[in-house]
Design an enzyme around this catalytic site. Sequence first.
Site, PDB file in Angstrom:
ATOM      1  N   THR A  69       0.840  -1.286   0.105  1.00 49.36           N
ATOM      2  CA  THR A  69       0.338   0.037   0.020  1.00 49.36           C
ATOM      3  C   THR A  69       1.045   1.358   0.007  1.00 49.36           C
ATOM      4  OG1 THR A  69      -1.988   0.821   0.935  1.00 49.36           O
ATOM      5  CG2 THR A  69      -0.376  -0.084   2.667  1.00 49.36           C
ATOM      6  N   LYS A  73       2.830   1.134  -4.226  1.00 46.69           N
ATOM      7  CA  LYS A  73       2.134   0.261  -5.237  1.00 46.69           C
ATOM      8  C   LYS A  73       2.970   0.479  -6.712  1.00 46.69           C
ATOM      9  CE  LYS A  73      -2.075   0.625  -2.828  1.00 46.69           C
ATOM     10  NZ  LYS A  73      -3.482   0.866  -2.808  1.00 46.69           N
ATOM     11  N   ASP A 110      -7.167  -3.119  -6.367  1.00 45.57           N
ATOM     12  CA  ASP A 110      -7.715  -2.068  -5.752  1.00 45.57           C
ATOM     13  C   ASP A 110      -9.038  -1.510  -6.622  1.00 45.57           C
ATOM     14  OD1 ASP A 110      -6.225  -1.428  -3.357  1.00 45.57           O
ATOM     15  OD2 ASP A 110      -5.103  -0.067  -4.374  1.00 45.57           O
ATOM     16  N   ALA A 135      -3.193  10.211  -9.182  1.00 46.40           N
ATOM     17  CA  ALA A 135      -2.645   9.717 -10.514  1.00 46.40           C
ATOM     18  C   ALA A 135      -1.769   8.400 -10.026  1.00 46.40           C
ATOM     19  CB  ALA A 135      -2.174  10.524 -11.373  1.00 46.40           C
ATOM     20  N   GLY A 136      -1.652   8.190  -8.807  1.00 47.63           N
ATOM     21  CA  GLY A 136      -0.817   7.016  -8.424  1.00 47.63           C
ATOM     22  C   GLY A 136      -1.292   5.634  -8.607  1.00 47.63           C
ATOM     23  N   ALA A 138      -3.261   3.516  -6.367  1.00 49.87           N
ATOM     24  CA  ALA A 138      -4.575   3.089  -6.542  1.00 49.87           C
ATOM     25  C   ALA A 138      -5.402   4.030  -7.212  1.00 49.87           C
ATOM     26  CB  ALA A 138      -5.132   3.729  -4.925  1.00 49.87           C
ATOM     27  N   ASN A 158      -4.355  15.942 -10.729  1.00 52.47           N
ATOM     28  CA  ASN A 158      -3.209  15.871 -10.135  1.00 52.47           C
ATOM     29  C   ASN A 158      -2.208  16.686 -10.325  1.00 52.47           C
ATOM     30  OD1 ASN A 158      -1.620  13.440  -8.769  1.00 52.47           O
ATOM     31  ND2 ASN A 158      -0.226  13.902 -10.313  1.00 52.47           N
TER      32      ASN A 158
END
Length: 267
Positions: A69, A73, A110, A135-136, A138, A158
């Site tokens: 997490t 990720k 996710d 914009a990562g 998850a 973002n």
Amino acid sequence: MPEVTGRTRLYGILADPIHHVKTPEVMHSVFARHGIDGVLVPMHVAPDGLARALDGLRVMQNFGGFIATVPHKPAMLGLCDAVDGDAALIGAVNCVRREADGRMIGAMLDGIGFVAGLREAGIEPAGKRILLAGAGGAASAIAFAVAEAGAAALTIANRTVAKAAALAGRVGTTYPACTTAAVAEPEAVGDYDLVVNATSLGLRPDDPMPLDPAGLHAGQVVAEAIMDPAETPLLAAARARGAAVHPGLPMLRCQIELMARHMGALA
């Protein structure tokens, strides 16, 4: 907690920070329900130690796999030996199985969990105009999942707008029926049916808001990917303005058995 013996299979969750994770208690209920002799342990690993941590886990023969997490990720994708499903397209991994030979096989669950959690709460993403903050890892999984679920339009906000634009482009190419856009900051949060925070802002008490809540109103749904606190400042602000709110824990609960299966704990 289950009884731990020399036969107990070990699993982990890797995060930085680690205090907010809810996965161990949720996973242990799955293990108990299925009669699995396993334990899932929180592992506080900073980004600069992630590769070394995996080197150690590869040689632990009673280790079955782990959940990754915040903030690991995206980096996990490059550290796995192979990935299943659409993890490569999403650009992130949140669940990893250790094979008997030490190879690490990743997956990204996710997005599946997020959409399932929405639907369990009676919130249908199909046809919705959606604003996604982040914009990562998850956020990327959620973006693909809501587009696959039939979202009419998806705007990704973002600070690094190029990252949002790259994600919007991948989603739009894969799901052309969903109109995609990217912005640094949304101009009018009130224009969306569903607003989702998929950043880490809200984990710490002094975090700024992931977006300006001033325009939120009744008739909207505001959802979180953060699980602790259960009500983030964004959700509190949305509730105060009459919007419906959806917390982060259902995303975990709805993917937890998929995680157990990917790690090999369940057949």
